[in-house]
Design an enzyme around this catalytic site. Structure first.
Site, short mmCIF file in Angstrom:
data_model
loop_
_atom_site.label_atom_id
_atom_site.label_comp_id
_atom_site.label_asym_id
_atom_site.label_seq_id
_atom_site.Cartn_x
_atom_site.Cartn_y
_atom_site.Cartn_z
N PHE A 47 109.46 83.80 111.82
CA PHE A 47 110.55 83.71 113.24
C PHE A 47 111.08 85.08 112.81
CE2 PHE A 47 114.06 82.54 116.22
CZ PHE A 47 113.31 81.55 116.96
N TYR B 116 119.55 71.68 114.87
CA TYR B 116 118.90 70.71 115.96
C TYR B 116 117.64 70.13 116.02
CZ TYR B 116 118.69 76.40 116.73
OH TYR B 116 117.95 76.79 116.79
N LYS B 117 116.93 70.58 115.09
CA LYS B 117 115.68 70.21 115.44
C LYS B 117 115.00 68.44 114.54
CE LYS B 117 114.46 75.00 114.88
NZ LYS B 117 113.71 75.59 116.23
N ARG C 163 101.98 73.89 120.34
CA ARG C 163 103.16 73.07 119.84
C ARG C 163 103.37 71.67 119.26
NH1 ARG C 163 108.08 75.73 116.58
NH2 ARG C 163 109.09 75.52 118.76
N ASP D 267 114.62 79.47 104.91
CA ASP D 267 114.87 79.29 105.97
C ASP D 267 114.61 77.79 106.03
OD1 ASP D 267 115.04 78.63 108.41
OD2 ASP D 267 115.02 80.91 109.60
#
Lengths: 407, 407
Positions: free
Chosen positions: A126, A220-221, A382, A195
């Site tokens: 990312f 937050y995922k 996605r 990560d």
């Protein structure tokens, strides 16, 4: 009813996590973007209201002690710990993922031995991890070298200080070999930094078991902490005394209220803290983590694989051949909790949208029809599968709407 | 009724800001700790509830665009701008004050010319600024030199890269000469960085007018943003192209959703952003800033000085001589919006509390009696005066309770 729709009913009927859906605010949208922003746990609104109205509004400054604000970063860290296979006392919550990547990488370089001046970073990472890694390298006099995760073992050497890897790739959904790569990095005398943004809360991580040195992740995922909720930093217990943060704030001090001009790092994971913690967001996250009561990560992983398997099955059955190509690995051991589909360039004529990418146009149509995933440049759709609130009927419907959209 | 109590009534009757008190959640406590945590603006709870229930719970991922989440850091920065004398486009909100001090100082060193390798920092600074300055110096190859603010002009030289100063000292409440010191720093060819934590929202700052280069501040004191609400970073427009952040995250990229592996800094103040913004806290802050509608900083400053003058008058009238000593300057031009009283060592016998400091014990008794200030080691009682919700009767009562406590 199609064969897949019937199978979905049966799978939902025996889903041991099905009851968890009621603990979230859901509607008739098929929400497959929990890998970007998790849905709202039903317990959060009332908790946040209490934090705002009573803790802040009435108790005000007293809440730093009386409402447990001061100790929230380590307390919530300990609540996340079992979800990523960590014993207590090794995780603190606070700041963004990017900031924590910076702490972890600079800390890793400082732990590495003399003469180690190379940082390896996942070449497909990312972007923010790459940017921050570049800054960490620049500020510690290291060279940054991007490598594909699979090539890491061959790239390790006497000069490798640290390696930053993603447990699950944000675009493809590929699950990387955390145990094997960590072992290789450590065998080479380097520091392994992971990560966990796209794995924590979706599959077992095993930080302690596999000897990970440092790790960061967002909340937050799959942890449903809310938009931009604070990230976390894991520092393996044995390394904590050597963790020398580049961001030593008053909250990382051994005696924060001593107001001392000399810095003395707090013991343990606390030295990963920096400034005043962001209480509203942090306590919303704490409430959100209650949905994990009585849930094992193993059960979540089993359902996650069943959901993604079933989605692939439905896509194969419904979507005309040649329209999309799955870029997520089929092997369970290499798959996270999302399916990434690359749109065929042949779709371009039906999805002309000026210069906008095809996949972007396709996703917009899906969203209009109540199936929410997201688009990642240049050509990927996605779909994230969050086992606590996504069911098999949702999966079947998503594939069906996708097929109709691409027909 | 004492002479002071009568005067308080008269002063409250003509206070043009008196009506603002109704826009806060207040009770019968005299809250003089708004310089640590501002009181709750009444508009905040409903706004936060909307952010949680509707924006997150119902719109979910769509809120990044539809609810203006993505642009919140710069939008809220522009709302803070007039309060600190800045034109739009120079402030972004996000991260903690400590993190922003790091961005600002490293950015400042990178802007400074060749051969400039010394950082000056206020020797009496709030500790976190000193710790972060030490880290910034270490990571940029600079020497850190603590100096008293008044000695800064004499300490400047050809090697000075940047100077970090506090507009108002957190302990004594002393207001430093921002225009004069900024001019001196810039005349020496160095970069002036100001910490506005204890001045923004309490008095005019004039960032643009006085040519400040970089500035940071928190939002949970006089700006009432809530516990640990995000801080902000100001980068003067002329310097933005040269601002090279040590924390380049995906939010500081010119094309955040391009997912590019190469970093290209966003134009303007945006490059002060880092990772995903913390939406709950940020939008609570945005609501809190609405109390500033129709208020000028000049009016706030006038009332602030009247409040602190009156407090000193009441303390002089009520508190027996020799019990406390005011360490805040009497001259208006040198006073922030707080009064710091040092407890006399003679008080020790009446306030024996094991080894706890006297001032700590005194403050605990005040709090029990409904007068909330705070204690700062080793011997200071701090009373903060927030003109939007503190009145003159509050001030009289605080001094009276203090006198009774110390009698």
């Amino acid at each position: 009813m199609s064969e897949q729709a019937e199978r979905a009913q049966k799978l939902d009927a025996v889903d041991e996590l099905a009851g968890k859906r009621a603990e979230f605010v859901v509607d008739d949208v098929v929400y497959l973007d929990g890998n970007s922003l998790g849905a709202l746990p039903a317990v959060v609104p009332a908790r946040v209201e209490d934090v705002v109205r009573r803790q802040w509004g009435e108790l005000r400054i007293r809440s730093w002690e009386e409402s447990g604000w001061w100790t929230a970063p380590e307390r919530i860290g300990d609540r996340i710990a079992p979800l990523v296979g960590a014993a207590p006392g090794q995780i603190v919550v606070g700041d963004s993922t990017s900031i924590n990547v910076f702490k972890a990488l600079v800390g890793a370089v400082r732990m590495a031995g003399e003469g180690r001046d190379e940082l390896l970073v996942d070449a497909t990472t990312f972007p923010t991890d790459g940017y921050i890694a570049e800054s960490a390298a620049r500020m510690t006099g290291c060279t940054l070298r991007p490598v594909a995760p699979a090539d890491v073992p061959g790239a390790l050497g006497d000069r490798t200080a640290a390696v930053l890897l993603n447990h699950v790739d944000y675009r493809t959904g590929r699950l990387h070999d955390l145990p094997g790569l960590t072992a290789a990095v450590r065998a080479a005398g380097a520091v392994a930094v992971w990560d966990l943004c796209h794995s924590a809360g979706a599959l077992p991580v095993g930080l302690d078991e596999h000897g990970v040195d440092l790790a960061v992740g967002c909340t937050y995922k799959y942890l449903n902490g809310g938009p931009g909720s604070p990230a976390y930093l894991y520092v393996r217990r044995e390394l904590q005394d050597r963790f020398d943060s580049p961001l030593p704030g008053w909250n990382s001090h051994a005696e924060p209220f001593g107001m001392r001009s000399d810095f003395e790092a707090a013991p343990g994971a606390l030295r990963g803290r920096v400034g005043t913690p962001d209480i509203l967001s942090m306590l919303a996250l704490e409430a959100a983590l209650e949905v994990w009561d009585g849930v094992t990560v193993e059960a979540v992983r089993a359902k996650s694989l069943a959901l993604t398997d079933f989605f692939l099955e439905c896509v194969a059955a419904y979507v005309p051949e040649g329209r999309v190509e799955c870029v997520t690995p089929v092997a369970h051991g290499e798959r996270g909790s999302q399916i990434a589909l690359r749109c065929s360039p042949e779709l371009s004529t039906s999805f002309e949208q000026g210069s906008a990418p095809i996949a972007d146009a396709v996703m917009k149509r899906l969203i209009e029809r109540g199936v929410v995933g997201d688009f990642r440049a240049p050509d990927v759709l996605r779909f994230g599968f969050t086992p606590l609130y996504v069911g098999f009927a949702d999966v079947e419907r998503a594939a069906r709407v996708l097929a109709e959209t691409l027909a």
